[in-house]
Design an enzyme around this catalytic site. Structure first.
Site, PDB file in Angstrom:
ATOM      1  N   CYS A   1      -7.419  -2.549   4.411  1.00 29.84           N
ATOM      2  CA  CYS A   1      -7.165  -1.204   4.125  1.00 29.84           C
ATOM      3  C   CYS A   1      -7.897  -0.406   3.003  1.00 29.84           C
ATOM      4  O   CYS A   1      -8.861   0.356   3.172  1.00 29.84           O
ATOM      5  CB  CYS A   1      -5.578  -0.909   4.069  1.00 29.84           C
ATOM      6  SG  CYS A   1      -5.119   0.642   3.446  1.00 29.84           S
TER       7      CYS A   1
ATOM      8  N   HIS B   1       4.839   5.671   2.169  1.00 31.09           N
ATOM      9  CA  HIS B   1       5.169   6.978   3.001  1.00 31.09           C
ATOM     10  C   HIS B   1       6.013   6.808   3.961  1.00 31.09           C
ATOM     11  O   HIS B   1       6.926   7.903   4.292  1.00 31.09           O
ATOM     12  CB  HIS B   1       3.764   7.456   3.364  1.00 31.09           C
ATOM     13  CG  HIS B   1       2.683   8.020   2.196  1.00 31.09           C
ATOM     14  ND1 HIS B   1       3.533   9.143   1.318  1.00 31.09           N
ATOM     15  CD2 HIS B   1       1.685   8.053   1.958  1.00 31.09           C
ATOM     16  CE1 HIS B   1       2.448   9.520   0.799  1.00 31.09           C
ATOM     17  NE2 HIS B   1       1.378   8.742   0.833  1.00 31.09           N
TER      18      HIS B   1
ATOM     19  N   CYS C   1       0.847  -1.203  -0.073  1.00 25.63           N
ATOM     20  CA  CYS C   1      -0.169   0.133   0.049  1.00 25.63           C
ATOM     21  C   CYS C   1       0.875   1.259   0.132  1.00 25.63           C
ATOM     22  O   CYS C   1       1.973   1.146   0.350  1.00 25.63           O
ATOM     23  CB  CYS C   1      -0.891  -0.078   1.325  1.00 25.63           C
ATOM     24  SG  CYS C   1      -1.835   1.434   1.478  1.00 25.63           S
TER      25      CYS C   1
ATOM     26  N   HIS D   1       0.137  -3.346   6.891  1.00 26.27           N
ATOM     27  CA  HIS D   1      -0.978  -3.016   7.655  1.00 26.27           C
ATOM     28  C   HIS D   1      -2.198  -3.434   6.992  1.00 26.27           C
ATOM     29  O   HIS D   1      -3.270  -3.159   7.688  1.00 26.27           O
ATOM     30  CB  HIS D   1      -0.987  -1.300   7.793  1.00 26.27           C
ATOM     31  CG  HIS D   1      -1.256  -0.856   6.745  1.00 26.27           C
ATOM     32  ND1 HIS D   1      -0.130  -0.486   5.702  1.00 26.27           N
ATOM     33  CD2 HIS D   1      -2.215  -0.059   6.004  1.00 26.27           C
ATOM     34  CE1 HIS D   1      -0.728   0.197   4.661  1.00 26.27           C
ATOM     35  NE2 HIS D   1      -1.898   0.454   4.774  1.00 26.27           N
TER      36      HIS D   1
ATOM     37  N   SER E   1       0.633   3.748   1.723  1.00 27.53           N
ATOM     38  CA  SER E   1       0.875   4.231   3.147  1.00 27.53           C
ATOM     39  C   SER E   1       2.311   3.525   3.861  1.00 27.53           C
ATOM     40  O   SER E   1       3.024   4.244   4.416  1.00 27.53           O
ATOM     41  CB  SER E   1      -0.113   3.823   4.222  1.00 27.53           C
ATOM     42  OG  SER E   1      -1.207   4.605   3.654  1.00 27.53           O
TER      43      SER E   1
HETATM   44 ZN   LIG Z   1      -2.809   1.154   3.404  1.00 31.43          ZN
END
Ligand SMILES: [Zn+2]
Ligand SMILES: [Zn+2]
Length: 365
Positions: A165, A43, A38, A59, A40
């Site tokens: 997610c 990041h 993902c 996650h 995220s």
């Molecule tokens: Zn995510």
């Protein structure tokens, strides 16, 4: 057991052996069966979201409970679970009000260690942090039962992982947060894992017209297969101008930003019709600010809101999203463009950044 560890910003993840301590009170050990790749995670890997290293990212995942620690009442060994990346203490003002994604019950500990302030992972005596108190780029995860949602056992693993997610965030933003109404006109900017789920959430809600915008034509092809009725290449065309042309000058009823940038946050406000709702879903960098026109907000009664994690209640919504999938109401199969082994995870991030996949998923035997 093996985990993918980030030891340095902007460096590849390292697949290494790590030590894991057993679950403490209120915790469980889960064998991870699938975990999504993902933005995220990226990041954290590229430093957009400052974090403490070393850390195991990941996650968006699902797995089987292997053992539970003392005092665990909601789970037992053998249960199938989806990881939730937000805490849910159950009695803070937000949990009590049915808004667990805003839970403040554990604000005294950082979001990279378990609720007692320690981590269950280490290597050569050095503690390793766990993203979102889980860290699912690993063969096993020890985490709080608060972060584990039991699901039906016939749900396939890669699809279950995505529920944790991108599916919850996208579909939740539509049906739980914005509460899109049947017949509505919807704009979705950004057609990655979250954006495609906003598109299919809008279809699930009965939206009449679903307009998808992205910079990449291959993403717009995905969007059509998930229910977009119209598409805009945002590199070739001005999104707001095109929306006005498509809607008789009025704008859309709902506009979702699945990117999270100054430009897209501004576009969703400008693209909604008077009385319409603009919703920010994609998570921006922490320093991003966006110029909106308060004049227009007042005279046209526009609203601008944020939705985190689809504003879902994981205990209710994760099992429901699994039911939607198993009953053929949502499409999770075509989200999974590629699967990887854990030791191929860096390839997964290269494909994510190139925009060549809807979603890549790491699967474990
Ligand atoms: Zn995510
Ligand atoms: Zn709480």
């Amino acid at each position: 057991m093996k985990a993918a560890v980030l030891t340095e910003i902007n460096a590849p993840l390292q697949i290494v052996d790590v030590e894991q301590s057993p679950p403490k009170t209120g915790e469980a050990r889960v064998q991870v069966k699938a975990t999504g790749v993902c933005m995220s995670d990226w990041h954290i890997m590229n430093g957009d979201w400052p974090s403490r290293l070393p850390i195991v990212p990941g996650h968006e995942a699902a797995g089987i409970v292997e053992e539970v620690g003392p005092g665990v009442a909601s789970l037992k060994a053998g249960d199938h679970v989806i990881f939730s990346f937000t805490p849910h203490c159950g009695h803070c003002r937000y949990c009590a009000a049915g808004r667990p994604v805003l839970c403040i019950g554990h604000n005294d500990t950082p979001g990279i260690v378990l609720y007692d302030g320690t981590t269950r992972l280490s290597r050569n005596g050095e503690p390793i942090n766990q993203m979102a108190r889980i860290g699912t780029f690993a063969e096993y995860v020890v985490c709080s039962e608060e972060n584990l949602i039991r699901i039906r056992k016939d749900m396939p693993w890669p699809q279950a992982a995505l529920v944790g997610c991108s599916v919850a965030t996208g579909i939740g933003a539509v049906i739980r947060h914005a509460k899109v109404t049947a017949g509505a006109t919807v704009l979705v900017i950004g057609c990655g894992g979250v954006g495609l789920n906003i598109v299919q959430g809008a279809r699930l809600a009965g939206a009449m017209r679903i307009i998808a915008a992205d910079l990449l034509d291959n993403k717009l092809v995905y969007a059509r297969s998930f229910g977009a009725t119209d598409t805009i290449n945002a590199k070739a065309e001005n999104v707001v101008k095109r929306i006005r042309e498509m809607t008789g000058g009025l704008g859309v009823d709902y506009a979702f930003d699945a990117i999270g940038s100054e430009a897209t946050a501004t576009q969703i406000v400008d693209a909604v019709a008077p009385g319409g709702s603009a919703v920010m879903v994609g998570i921006p960098g922490a320093q991003v600010r966006a110029p909106i026109r308060p004049f227009q907000m007042v005279f046209q009664e526009k609203s601008l809101t944020g939705s985190f994690y689809g504003s879902v209640r994981p205990d209710i919504d994760f099992p429901l999203l699994c039911d939607f999938y198993m009953n053929g109401k949502i499409n999770l199969d075509d989200l999974i463009s590629r699967t990887y082994r854990l030791d191929e995870i860096n390839e997964g991030f290269a494909a994510l950044r190139a925009g060549s996949v809807a979603r890549g998923v790491v699967v474990f035997d």
